[in-house]
Each structure stands twice: as C-alpha cells, then as structure tokens.
Design an enzyme around this catalytic site. Sequence first.
Site, short mmCIF file in Angstrom:
data_model
loop_
_atom_site.label_atom_id
_atom_site.label_comp_id
_atom_site.label_asym_id
_atom_site.label_seq_id
_atom_site.Cartn_x
_atom_site.Cartn_y
_atom_site.Cartn_z
N GLU A 336 1.42 -5.65 22.53
CA GLU A 336 1.08 -5.76 24.02
C GLU A 336 2.48 -5.70 24.77
OE1 GLU A 336 -3.26 -8.19 24.37
OE2 GLU A 336 -1.47 -9.24 24.98
N HIS A 365 2.01 -5.32 -3.93
CA HIS A 365 0.99 -4.52 -4.74
C HIS A 365 0.16 -4.11 -3.88
CE1 HIS A 365 1.95 -6.90 -8.71
NE2 HIS A 365 2.55 -7.59 -7.92
N LYS A 479 -12.02 -2.68 29.45
CA LYS A 479 -12.59 -3.81 29.97
C LYS A 479 -13.59 -3.06 31.14
CE LYS A 479 -9.67 -7.81 29.17
NZ LYS A 479 -8.58 -8.78 29.68
#
Length: 492
Positions: A336, A365, A479
């Site tokens: 952000e 791994h 949004k």
Amino acid sequence: MNQNNKQTLTLASGFTFDYTNLYGDDKVTEKDIAAIESRLTAAHRAIEHMRATGEVRGHLSKDGLPEKVLFTQLPYVREGNLNSPSSLERLQAFSRSIRNNIDAVISFGIGGSFLGNKVLFDVHCGEFWNSKTAEARNGYPKLYFSGNNMDPRRTTELIGHIETEARIKTLHSPNTAYKVMLVVISKSGSTLDTMSTFMVAYDKLKKIGPHIIVEVVAVTDPAAGSGETLLHKLAAGQGWPMFSVPDGVGGRFSVFSEVGLITAACIGLDIEKFLAGARAMDEACLTDNIRHNPAMLNAALKYLAAEKYGRDIEVFMPYADYLKSLAEWYIQLLAESLGKRTDRSGREVFYGRTPIAAVGTTDMHAQTQQHQDGKKDKVVQFIKVAEWDDDPVIPNVFPGAAKLAEISSIRLSQALDAAREANAAALTSDQRFNATIVLPRLNAYHLGELLYLLALSVAYEGELADVDAFDQPGVETYKRILGPRLKELKIQ
C-alpha cells in the site's frame, strides 16, 4: 561498520541490520549510494519535516484534502500526543478490568486493524494461548480474530465455538455466565468486512441465552458532533466504551496507536516496552549519516536494488513460526505504501516491489527453488532471532541411525540458523541479493524496534522514489465498483 568483511549496523540494544549480502561488489555499490547522495539528503530533510509538522509534500486524504502524517509521534508518550500518559493509563485500566473477568475477546478488524494486532498476539501469546488455562494466561481472556474476511463458514464456526465454550462453563458453574467481549475496529464504521461479521456475531451471540453476556468495545474515529462517524454514533448510542483510530495514522502504521494497543491490553503485552522499542529506533534514525540510520540505509539499498538492478520483488522471510504474521503485516505495509501508479508530479511510474511472505525452513522446501534458480528479480529479507527463551537440544534417541545421530547434540536454534546461513550463502554465490535483521530476543521491545524500522523505511523510500507513501488510491477503485453491486444484491 565493517568487521571481517561484514557490513552491519548494530544498535545499543543489540538489534542488527546485516547488509553484507546486499552491499559491495556485484551488489549495490558505494558508487550507487554516492550517485543518490543529494536525494538521500532531501529524503532525510523531508522525514525531519514530517516528524516536526506532520506535513508530507503533496499528500492528500482520499477526499482530496490536505492530511497530516503523524505515525512518527506514536512512540513518544506525552500529554498532547496521540499516545499520552492519560491514554496509556486508560488502556492499562481497561486491561485490569478484563483480567479475570472476561472469558473471551473477539477482535473484528481488517487490514491495519487486524494485521498488526495479529503480530502482537502471535509474538506474545503463541499458537496455543486459547488452549491454556486462565491461570496460565495470567487471567487474561482467550482471544480470537474475525472481520478480516467475510467467510461464512469460519464466522459460523467461531460463533458455535463460543457457544460451546459457554455451555461447558455453565455446566461446571451453573450460576456463572460466560462473558465475551467484541472489539470492533473501524475508523468509519462502514468497513464491509469488519462490520458485516461483527453484526452477525453480535446478533447470534445475543440471542443464544442468558448464559452468555456480550459486551462491546468500539475502536473508531474519536470525532463527535458533525464529524461523527457511523460507528462512533452507534457506540455512543449503545453506551459502548470507545478507543481511538487517530487521524493522521494510516491503518498500516496504526499498530503503535490504540488500534494495536487495544490487543496488547487484552493479552498483557507490555505496552510501554513496545513503544520504548519503537522510540529507540526512531531516535537511532534521527541522524543524516546513512551508516548509522537503519531506516535510511534499508530504504536506500532496497530502492537501488530495485531501480538499478531490477530486484523488484521482496521476499520477507523470518526464521520463526510466530513471525509469519509479521511477514503478512509487511505485505500490506510495502504494497500500500509503495505500489503507486504515479509519482508526485502525476507521471506514470508504476513503482513498487511486490512483497512475498515466507517462513524459515518451511519455505526453503517450498519457495527457495524459485529464489535460487528463478529470475534475478528478488531481494530476500531474512529475520533472525538471536536468543530463544526455550531452546531444546536435539537428543540422540536413535543412535543406530547415523543420519539422525549426526544432527543430535545441537540446539534447534543452531540448526535453524545454520539453515538460514546456508540459504543466504547459496543465494549470494549466484549474485542474489539478501539481508538479515537480527532480533536479540523475541519480545515487546525488539518487536517495537522492528515494526518501527520497517514503517519508517517505507517513508524514506517514498521520498527516494518521489511517490506518496501514505495514500492508497488503488484501493478506492474496487470500492467504487463494489458499493453499487452490494445495493443491487439488496434490491434482489
């Protein structure tokens, strides 16, 4: 300083930034740093100005209005500051009031209202906190997180779990109710993820019956009157206690405010030591000497690694299970703060490193094949814990098994650190950039140092890249699309 060809910056506390494998021949060079010396000077002056005034050049709120940036004030506990002696005493009084009184806390929040809180919980409590007795938790309640995703199954199962816990308690103590406290964290009170799950839990728990007592605490915008937010108004109307989401502190920087400290209060983490660690780091970063300023040095090396050498992915890799949430917090901080389409002049730059979370030998791994043989586009940031509270020796319980006998008689931490060193050496052998931050111990003070270093580093890097590290315009795009879609669902 340079000791035995190692490049390290060590603070008085023992906190160390080892950048040996990020700086020097075939890495970021002294010439590279010298080439941006004037920009480093300007960046430091900008940070000094931000500390003194809260002003950041070109920074506007999401509403397009000038907005101060105040997170650097948070480590300093003074009257008139966002954290004051009176506000800390109120948090400590709250902590005392729930100890041996509240059975469980559910914290509702997302983004900065969840990620930093989870770091505090993981480091202080560990995985098995909620399985311990009240005595083992020193009287502090069990703590659960919700509101960080609108997952129907987990939300339902969490409510069912609380109901089961309540029935077990009343079975053993028929005249005693189970007390659950819902801590809802939202500056606006309209955060979809947080408020939807909170309302589901509040409604269902209230309807279960008299053997559950539900209390609510709101952490929201402190403004009353004409500037009152939805959650503030709701809390005032319901008589819920309130703590503050302060103005001038973005969610990803809010762990040092009441947003994060409310969780510290619920679990008994030492708030003063946590803030003291952050304060010590800020004081270490007051100098304009890059060799002694950890945040400026970290920012400059990673900025140059990305811009000059194409290392625009950062793998954040703590060698500690309980720091996985730290890596997840850092993902939001970096993404952000620095993932920006334009610079301050409006020119498209598409800046920012892509952050990736990894954990110690787990991801050796899983991810190391890509780190070692994939594109040379990464910086790997290791986190090492120097001294562990508990550190078992691997026993020689199967002496007939030669391979197992070979690893006996060493401590788990020694094996863990040997694995990290091998990983770092392998990467370095192929000119793959990496650095190590060493925490002397895993405690509140050093956690405060680390979180604050990372927060201040992105502020410095924003200045070097000439982007606003404190806005998040890309988030507003989805949004604007989501709102109308939710209204359509309600109409149906």
